[in-house]
Design a protein around this motif. Structure first.
Motif, PDB file in Angstrom:
ATOM      1  N   LEU A  63       7.400  56.771  11.077  1.00  0.00           N
ATOM      2  CA  LEU A  63       6.776  56.638  10.084  1.00  0.00           C
ATOM      3  C   LEU A  63       4.986  57.691   9.706  1.00  0.00           C
ATOM      4  N   ILE A  64       4.167  56.327  10.780  1.00  0.00           N
ATOM      5  CA  ILE A  64       2.934  57.252  11.398  1.00  0.00           C
ATOM      6  C   ILE A  64       3.452  58.800  11.907  1.00  0.00           C
ATOM      7  N   SER A  65       3.853  59.411  12.064  1.00  0.00           N
ATOM      8  CA  SER A  65       3.739  60.848  12.703  1.00  0.00           C
ATOM      9  C   SER A  65       3.983  61.785  11.197  1.00  0.00           C
ATOM     10  N   TRP A  66       4.089  61.334  10.295  1.00  0.00           N
ATOM     11  CA  TRP A  66       3.797  61.815   9.596  1.00  0.00           C
ATOM     12  C   TRP A  66       2.713  61.874   8.505  1.00  0.00           C
ATOM     13  N   THR A  67       1.907  61.056   8.784  1.00  0.00           N
ATOM     14  CA  THR A  67       0.114  60.996   8.998  1.00  0.00           C
ATOM     15  C   THR A  67      -0.696  61.332  10.100  1.00  0.00           C
ATOM     16  N   LEU A  68      -0.115  61.006  11.156  1.00  0.00           N
ATOM     17  CA  LEU A  68      -0.775  61.714  11.923  1.00  0.00           C
ATOM     18  C   LEU A  68      -0.388  63.090  12.651  1.00  0.00           C
ATOM     19  N   ASP A  69       0.602  63.776  12.011  1.00  0.00           N
ATOM     20  CA  ASP A  69       0.681  65.057  12.130  1.00  0.00           C
ATOM     21  C   ASP A  69       0.220  66.292  10.718  1.00  0.00           C
ATOM     22  N   ALA A  70       0.014  65.496   8.957  1.00  0.00           N
ATOM     23  CA  ALA A  70      -0.684  65.533   8.405  1.00  0.00           C
ATOM     24  C   ALA A  70      -2.539  66.064   8.249  1.00  0.00           C
ATOM     25  N   ALA A  71      -2.974  64.871   9.035  1.00  0.00           N
ATOM     26  CA  ALA A  71      -4.416  64.265   9.758  1.00  0.00           C
ATOM     27  C   ALA A  71      -4.453  65.946  10.091  1.00  0.00           C
ATOM     28  N   PRO A 119     -19.939  59.238  13.432  1.00  0.00           N
ATOM     29  CA  PRO A 119     -19.926  60.049  12.159  1.00  0.00           C
ATOM     30  C   PRO A 119     -20.485  60.071  11.213  1.00  0.00           C
ATOM     31  N   ALA A 120     -20.531  61.196  10.688  1.00  0.00           N
ATOM     32  CA  ALA A 120     -21.148  60.890   9.415  1.00  0.00           C
ATOM     33  C   ALA A 120     -19.845  60.460   7.871  1.00  0.00           C
ATOM     34  N   ARG A 121     -19.096  60.625   8.104  1.00  0.00           N
ATOM     35  CA  ARG A 121     -18.144  60.140   7.286  1.00  0.00           C
ATOM     36  C   ARG A 121     -16.696  59.007   7.712  1.00  0.00           C
ATOM     37  N   ILE A 122     -16.048  58.594   8.140  1.00  0.00           N
ATOM     38  CA  ILE A 122     -14.766  58.022   7.877  1.00  0.00           C
ATOM     39  C   ILE A 122     -14.181  58.101   6.940  1.00  0.00           C
ATOM     40  N   MET A 123     -12.732  58.407   7.398  1.00  0.00           N
ATOM     41  CA  MET A 123     -11.850  58.306   6.689  1.00  0.00           C
ATOM     42  C   MET A 123     -10.918  57.681   6.878  1.00  0.00           C
ATOM     43  N   LEU A 124     -10.292  57.424   6.063  1.00  0.00           N
ATOM     44  CA  LEU A 124      -8.411  55.673   6.373  1.00  0.00           C
ATOM     45  C   LEU A 124      -7.670  56.430   5.924  1.00  0.00           C
ATOM     46  N   LEU A 125      -6.427  56.388   6.719  1.00  0.00           N
ATOM     47  CA  LEU A 125      -5.196  57.216   5.960  1.00  0.00           C
ATOM     48  C   LEU A 125      -4.135  56.222   6.632  1.00  0.00           C
ATOM     49  N   GLN A 126      -3.910  55.060   5.817  1.00  0.00           N
ATOM     50  CA  GLN A 126      -2.977  54.621   6.473  1.00  0.00           C
ATOM     51  C   GLN A 126      -1.618  54.924   6.974  1.00  0.00           C
ATOM     52  N   PRO A 127      -1.048  54.716   7.711  1.00  0.00           N
ATOM     53  CA  PRO A 127       0.906  55.524   8.243  1.00  0.00           C
ATOM     54  C   PRO A 127       1.865  55.422   6.966  1.00  0.00           C
ATOM     55  N   THR A 128       1.291  53.774   5.802  1.00  0.00           N
ATOM     56  CA  THR A 128       2.264  54.073   4.991  1.00  0.00           C
ATOM     57  C   THR A 128       2.459  54.775   3.676  1.00  0.00           C
ATOM     58  N   SER A 129       1.736  55.774   3.933  1.00  0.00           N
ATOM     59  CA  SER A 129       1.401  56.774   2.478  1.00  0.00           C
ATOM     60  C   SER A 129       2.075  58.179   3.552  1.00  0.00           C
ATOM     61  N   PRO A 130       3.567  57.992   3.844  1.00  0.00           N
ATOM     62  CA  PRO A 130       3.520  59.373   4.216  1.00  0.00           C
ATOM     63  C   PRO A 130       3.509  60.493   3.857  1.00  0.00           C
ATOM     64  N   SER A 143       2.625  59.260  -4.067  1.00  0.00           N
ATOM     65  CA  SER A 143       2.162  57.789  -3.974  1.00  0.00           C
ATOM     66  C   SER A 143       2.711  57.146  -3.238  1.00  0.00           C
ATOM     67  N   VAL A 144       4.370  56.832  -3.142  1.00  0.00           N
ATOM     68  CA  VAL A 144       5.077  56.243  -2.866  1.00  0.00           C
ATOM     69  C   VAL A 144       3.907  55.190  -0.941  1.00  0.00           C
ATOM     70  N   ASP A 145       3.879  53.790  -1.350  1.00  0.00           N
ATOM     71  CA  ASP A 145       3.406  52.771  -0.503  1.00  0.00           C
ATOM     72  C   ASP A 145       4.526  52.477  -0.132  1.00  0.00           C
ATOM     73  N   ILE A 146       4.488  52.461   1.338  1.00  0.00           N
ATOM     74  CA  ILE A 146       5.822  51.455   2.357  1.00  0.00           C
ATOM     75  C   ILE A 146       5.287  50.281   3.146  1.00  0.00           C
ATOM     76  N   ASP A 147       6.038  49.472   1.816  1.00  0.00           N
ATOM     77  CA  ASP A 147       5.870  47.857   2.288  1.00  0.00           C
ATOM     78  C   ASP A 147       7.724  47.136   1.888  1.00  0.00           C
ATOM     79  N   THR A 148       8.215  47.794   1.332  1.00  0.00           N
ATOM     80  CA  THR A 148       9.615  47.060   1.535  1.00  0.00           C
ATOM     81  C   THR A 148      10.706  48.081   1.785  1.00  0.00           C
TER      82      THR A 148
END
Length: 236
Positions: free
Chosen positions: A36-44, A105-116, A215-220
């Motif tokens: 799951l986390i790799s979807w976010t890491l790859d996109a980043a 850093p001038a800017r900080i971004m939050l990328l949650q792994p639950t948004s693949p 926009s699916v956020d994985i909780d379940t």
């Protein structure tokens, strides 16, 4: 935090603690063939708008995946890996860690792994929105599936008296104003403003609207299976 080095614009942090009560081990669960986390890491990494990508975790498997992706990894202390730990404190811990190495850093971004389903294009577009509007922060949202105007609390007897405002009676859903909700996919802010406001909500904050199907956020486990269906049946 005012002495920013010129080549350090956007820091992206992917927080992924080991504990999850509703879906244990979700960050490393295989989603359509990769964790799951790799979807976010790859996109980043593919977005090419991030100067430094950091994975913050207390999970050895997550840290290993972060290293494989080319991200910098930061072992999170146990006091920041609890159910009650705030995301703000986790990001502040990351900023303080980097500051010790002279990285501000001038800017900080939050990328949650639950948004693949948030891919590189969405990340690029969110940064472009911030640049074009000179916003202090940008937060992703999506349309609400159902209008909150049709929602209310219930008393212990389940009484429906006054459940809806008289002005809403007999109105069609398509005639109601469009509402939006946070989707948890992308948060970005100027670092100084983030620290000053203790989060991403502040004056001159802009909404970045994403489609509901991304926009699916994985909780379940249901969220997880829905993401899998979307990935396997619709092109990204």
């Amino acid at each position: 935090m005012s002495d920013y080095i010129p080549n350090m614009d956007v820091l992206a942090v992917v927080p992924a603690r080991a504990g999850s009560k509703r879906l244990p081990g979700k960050n490393t669960m295989k989603l359509s063939g990769k964790p799951l986390i790799s979807w976010t890491l790859d996109a980043a990494q593919e977005s090419q708008v991030i100067d430094l990508l950091v994975v913050s975790s207390d999970d050895e498997r997550v840290l290993a995946l972060g290293q494989q992706s080319g991200a910098r990894t930061l072992r999170r202390p146990q006091n920041l890996a609890q159910d009650t730990s705030s995301t703000y404190d986790v990001l502040l811990h990351t900023l303080e860690y980097l500051a010790q190495a002279g990285l501000r850093p001038a800017r900080i971004m939050l990328l949650q792994p639950t948004s693949p389903l948030r891919d590189a294009d969405y990340i690029r577009s969110a940064v472009a929105l911030m640049d074009s509007t000179q916003a202090q922060s940008v937060v992703s949202v999506c349309p609400c599936d159902h209008s909150p105007l049709w929602c209310n609390t219930l008393d212990p007897l389940g009484t429906m008296d006054h459940f809806l405002s008289p002005s809403l009676l007999n109105q069609r859903s398509q005639d109601l104003p469009q509402y939006y909700r946070l989707n948890g996919a992308i948060y970005i802010a100027k670092t100084e403003s983030f620290i000053e406001n203790k989060g991403f909500f502040m004056a001159n904050s802009k909404a970045y609207v994403m489609p509901s199907e991304r926009s699916v956020d994985i909780d379940t486990i249901i969220d997880f299976k829905l993401c899998q269906i979307i990935i396997e049946n619709f092109s990204r």
